[in-house]
Design a protein around this motif. Structure first.
Motif, PDB file in Angstrom:
ATOM      1  N   LYS A  97       0.764  -1.045   0.081  1.00 64.51           N
ATOM      2  CA  LYS A  97       0.049  -0.102  -0.062  1.00 64.51           C
ATOM      3  C   LYS A  97       0.845   1.153  -0.141  1.00 64.51           C
ATOM      4  O   LYS A  97       1.932   1.285   0.604  1.00 64.51           O
ATOM      5  CB  LYS A  97      -0.861  -0.072   1.319  1.00 64.51           C
ATOM      6  CG  LYS A  97      -1.796   1.183   1.331  1.00 64.51           C
ATOM      7  CD  LYS A  97      -2.925   1.185   2.627  1.00 64.51           C
ATOM      8  CE  LYS A  97      -3.185   2.565   2.681  1.00 64.51           C
ATOM      9  NZ  LYS A  97      -3.842   2.826   4.057  1.00 64.51           N
ATOM     10  N   ARG A 146      -5.099  11.735   0.122  1.00 67.31           N
ATOM     11  CA  ARG A 146      -6.094  11.925   1.233  1.00 67.31           C
ATOM     12  C   ARG A 146      -7.016  12.918   1.147  1.00 67.31           C
ATOM     13  O   ARG A 146      -7.602  13.243   2.033  1.00 67.31           O
ATOM     14  CB  ARG A 146      -5.320  11.495   2.512  1.00 67.31           C
ATOM     15  CG  ARG A 146      -4.569  10.410   2.560  1.00 67.31           C
ATOM     16  CD  ARG A 146      -4.019  10.254   3.917  1.00 67.31           C
ATOM     17  NE  ARG A 146      -4.567   9.541   4.936  1.00 67.31           N
ATOM     18  CZ  ARG A 146      -5.105   8.201   5.119  1.00 67.31           C
ATOM     19  NH1 ARG A 146      -4.614   7.466   4.292  1.00 67.31           N
ATOM     20  NH2 ARG A 146      -6.165   7.804   5.945  1.00 67.31           N
ATOM     21  N   TYR A 175     -10.933   5.168  -0.800  1.00 72.93           N
ATOM     22  CA  TYR A 175     -10.189   4.803  -1.702  1.00 72.93           C
ATOM     23  C   TYR A 175     -10.537   4.731  -3.026  1.00 72.93           C
ATOM     24  O   TYR A 175     -11.883   4.802  -3.280  1.00 72.93           O
ATOM     25  CB  TYR A 175      -9.673   3.276  -1.299  1.00 72.93           C
ATOM     26  CG  TYR A 175      -8.622   2.837  -0.271  1.00 72.93           C
ATOM     27  CD1 TYR A 175      -7.511   3.264  -0.246  1.00 72.93           C
ATOM     28  CD2 TYR A 175      -9.419   2.409   0.839  1.00 72.93           C
ATOM     29  CE1 TYR A 175      -6.751   2.906   0.845  1.00 72.93           C
ATOM     30  CE2 TYR A 175      -8.906   2.219   2.142  1.00 72.93           C
ATOM     31  CZ  TYR A 175      -7.249   2.345   1.983  1.00 72.93           C
ATOM     32  OH  TYR A 175      -6.651   2.420   3.109  1.00 72.93           O
ATOM     33  N   LEU A 226      -7.553  -3.202  -1.076  1.00 75.15           N
ATOM     34  CA  LEU A 226      -7.298  -2.048  -0.180  1.00 75.15           C
ATOM     35  C   LEU A 226      -8.512  -1.840   0.885  1.00 75.15           C
ATOM     36  O   LEU A 226      -8.148  -1.724   2.024  1.00 75.15           O
ATOM     37  CB  LEU A 226      -7.505  -0.605  -0.916  1.00 75.15           C
ATOM     38  CG  LEU A 226      -6.202  -0.420  -1.906  1.00 75.15           C
ATOM     39  CD1 LEU A 226      -6.424   0.722  -3.017  1.00 75.15           C
ATOM     40  CD2 LEU A 226      -5.105  -0.163  -1.160  1.00 75.15           C
ATOM     41  N   ASP A 264      -7.758  -2.626   4.999  1.00 74.62           N
ATOM     42  CA  ASP A 264      -7.571  -1.499   5.805  1.00 74.62           C
ATOM     43  C   ASP A 264      -7.926  -2.127   7.302  1.00 74.62           C
ATOM     44  O   ASP A 264      -8.922  -2.702   7.242  1.00 74.62           O
ATOM     45  CB  ASP A 264      -8.358  -0.453   5.278  1.00 74.62           C
ATOM     46  CG  ASP A 264      -7.989   1.060   6.094  1.00 74.62           C
ATOM     47  OD1 ASP A 264      -8.421   1.216   7.081  1.00 74.62           O
ATOM     48  OD2 ASP A 264      -7.864   1.924   5.301  1.00 74.62           O
ATOM     49  N   GLY A 313     -14.673   2.484  -0.512  1.00 73.87           N
ATOM     50  CA  GLY A 313     -13.926   2.610  -1.713  1.00 73.87           C
ATOM     51  C   GLY A 313     -14.958   2.914  -2.855  1.00 73.87           C
ATOM     52  O   GLY A 313     -15.790   2.365  -2.883  1.00 73.87           O
TER      53      GLY A 313
END
Length: 120
Positions: free
Chosen positions: A41, A46, A51, A67, A71, A78
């Protein structure tokens, strides 16, 4: 010395509108995965609290799903932007699909829900 990343962050704080295309859209989100043999990752700007995956629909959003699943936060989101589609994310947190539906993955605890967000 001020680097490009610092300039982008400063301009965003000043209210500039950012446009990300393909990998640039990924940069606006929480992070991404490297394309190396041992995928890791990496952090991005941000600016959006989720994501972002771009044109991964042929791979069924594999990187984006990874992802979200990897997390460690209790709730993770996402957003998948398909080829030819787009998304507008405003300062108010409103997310609007453009031209094509977006795919959303929402992890709450250990469960991941998937839904389609349709353009108006």
């Amino acid at each position: 010395e001020t680097g490009l990343k610092d300039i982008i962050v400063q301009r965003r704080l000043e209210g500039a509108v950012l446009i990300g295309i393909s990998a640039g859209a990924v940069q606006i989100g929480l992070g991404g995965l490297t394309e190396s043999a041992n995928m890791k990752k990496f952090d991005t700007f941000r600016f959006a609290p989720f994501y972002v995956g771009a044109h991964e629909e042929q791979q069924e959003w594999w990187n984006l799903r990874a992802l979200v699943n990897l997390d460690t936060e209790e709730e993770v989101r996402g957003i998948g932007i398909p080829s030819g589609g787009g998304a507008v994310y405003g300062n108010d947190g409103f997310l609007e699909p453009v031209r094509k539906p977006l795919v959303e993955f929402l992890k709450t605890g250990k469960d991941v829900a998937e839904r389609v967000l349709l353009p108006e």
